[in-house]
Every structure is written in structure tokens, then in C-alpha cells.
Design an enzyme around this catalytic site. Sequence first.
Site, PDB file in Angstrom:
ATOM      1  N   ALA A  92       0.818  -1.210   0.000  1.00  0.00           N
ATOM      2  CA  ALA A  92       0.000   0.000   0.000  1.00  0.00           C
ATOM      3  C   ALA A  92       0.853   1.263   0.000  1.00  0.00           C
ATOM      4  CB  ALA A  92      -0.939  -0.012   1.202  1.00  0.00           C
ATOM      5  N   HIS A  93       0.172   2.401  -0.066  1.00  0.00           N
ATOM      6  CA  HIS A  93       0.875   3.683  -0.222  1.00  0.00           C
ATOM      7  C   HIS A  93       1.751   4.016   0.990  1.00  0.00           C
ATOM      8  CE1 HIS A  93      -2.921   5.959   1.460  1.00  0.00           C
ATOM      9  NE2 HIS A  93      -2.361   5.210   2.366  1.00  0.00           N
ATOM     10  N   ASN A  94       2.860   4.709   0.680  1.00  0.00           N
ATOM     11  CA  ASN A  94       3.818   5.222   1.675  1.00  0.00           C
ATOM     12  C   ASN A  94       4.643   4.144   2.359  1.00  0.00           C
ATOM     13  OD1 ASN A  94       2.670   7.684   1.081  1.00  0.00           O
ATOM     14  ND2 ASN A  94       1.564   7.867   3.001  1.00  0.00           N
TER      15      ASN A  94
END
Length: 338
Positions: free
Chosen positions: A242-244
Site C-alpha cells: 500500500a501507499h507510503n
Amino acid sequence: MPDPRFFDSLPALTVAELAGRIGAEVVRGGDRKVSAVAPLGTAGSTDVAFLGDRRFGEQLKATAAGCVIVPASAVDSAPADAAVLTSGEAQAAWARASLQFHKPVVLEAASLAEAAEDDTVVVEPGVIIGKGARIGRGTRIGANSVIGAGVQIGRDCHIGPNVSVGFALIGDRVKLYAGARIGEAGFGAAGSRSGPIDVPQLGRVILQDGVTIGANSCVDRGAYDDTVVGENTKIDNLVMIAHNCVIGRNCLIAAHVGISGSCTVGDNVMFGGQAGIGDHIKIGDGARVAGGAGVLADIPPGETWSGYPAKPIRQSLREAVWLAKQASGKARAGKTNE
């Protein structure tokens, strides 16, 4: 500022103009000009930031943002030199603000000659390459894959068929197998009176040298910062990053693993199949996560965790054995009573 290879910047606005477009109220500084959005910790004098959680109150006090969007109860905590907007849905207002300043670059096809380093680059039928993309020597791109505008791909990479790559910087000797999705928008939603709204994802994906991404796996771009996969990390099929997230070097991630947003994974970490990792978790160097584990707490370096919720493996196994004995004892007692 979002990477200009992937996002166009729109004209600056006064704080008052912005307030009218996003449904916020001006407390002070309505005539100040702003031109971008950013998180509290990295915002500058022309950026708009927001406070969505009281846990970040200290960041609000210290921010260098030119404008902050806050709940009415937090106005007094805003820096004295910042313009201030109030909103009962600060994150949603910030999401609307980002749409006023940043727009993903539209995909316009470029020729192979424009993108390729030299004639050793091979593209199979149906490939689309966006303007501003660059592809290194010796790279091969499989049929019907899409390479987005501004994407940078290193040398000697293998991109399989039906792969999509956007908002990404890719190193040398990277392998992306069939159906991989690199750089799609991360999952982010903000509550509002009209229901949840998407939070624009303004970051990138960085895949360092020697990374392998399996078939139909997804690596989302960052919400604002980058999603990073370190050198020589190998990711199996049907994995979700997922993001980050920041994944270290030489990690091994088996099929069906899901790593939630903003996790930090050290070097040489191993994940068994179907392990699930909660958001904002930190996993230390050399740790191991057993197959099917559900990780809801940070894992120290070098430890092996298993179970749900995941715990150090010896503790998890002792609890499993104890539970099995209890269940077996109750079953025998039931038969005796019969």
C-alpha cells in the site's frame, strides 16, 4: 511539491478564493497566495496543510505552511504567521484543495524512438509509452503494457505483458511479471457530510535495482511521500503493497501478503504467504513473519512472529498448545458426563 513529471501544477489562488471552492471559512490571511498542498511536517510558505487528528497538534504548532485547515477548536494552536481556514471536515477540505492545485499528467503516446536509450530496447505489440518516459538499454516490454507519462525505467529490465507502470522511477534489472500494477492510486478516503471522498495520491513509486514484482501484484504510489521497494527485494504473485510503505533491501515476500499503508520494513525481512500487516507498523531488520500471521504491533529486529494477532513465535506456539489442551480436556469431560 509533487513530481512535475507526473503532475501538472494549476494556477495559484488566494486563501479566500480557495476557501470558497472547498467549503471552508477564513479566519485570517484571506489575501495570501497559495499554490500547492503538503503535509504539516514538510509544508512551505506557499503550501496548504491540514490538521486531521489531535495527535499531530505539535506538528501544527511547528509547521511552516502558508495556510492551514483546522477544526475550529484548533485555531489557537495554528502558527501566528499562517493563514487559517476552519472546517468541520479538515481532511476532506484538504483533499478538495489538492484538486485545485495538482492534476495528474494526461497520458499522451510517444514513439519508442523518443523514449528508448538505444535500439536494444524491445517493445512487443500493443505497448503504449507516455510522453516524457525513458527506457534504459536492454529493457524489454511485453505485449499490451502501458508505461505512463514521465516514468523512468532503467537498463536490462523485464516488463511482462499487460503490466501498467505510472508515477514511478524504476532501477536497473527490475522484473515486473504479467499483470503487475505499479503506481496506481493508494487507498485513501476522507469523511465528509456527503460521504467519503477520495484523497488524491500525489506521491511516486520507487523500485530500486534488482527488484522483482510477481504477476498481478500491486504497489501503490505514495499519498504524498514515496512508496519505496529496496534493492534486490523479491515479491511473489498477488501481493499488495500500500501507499507510503518503505520496504528494505533483500526482503522476500510470499504470495497473498498484504502490507497496509505507511509501514516501514527493514532489510532481509521474510514474509510467509497470506501474512497481513496493519498500517504504520515497523518491522526490524532480519525479522520473519510466519504465513497467515496478522501483525498489529511493531516487530523488533531478528524476531520471528506468528499467529493472530501475531506474537513472538514461542509465545504464539505455547498459547496454541495450551488452547488445544483446554479444548481436548473439555471434550473428554463432556464424554465422561454422557
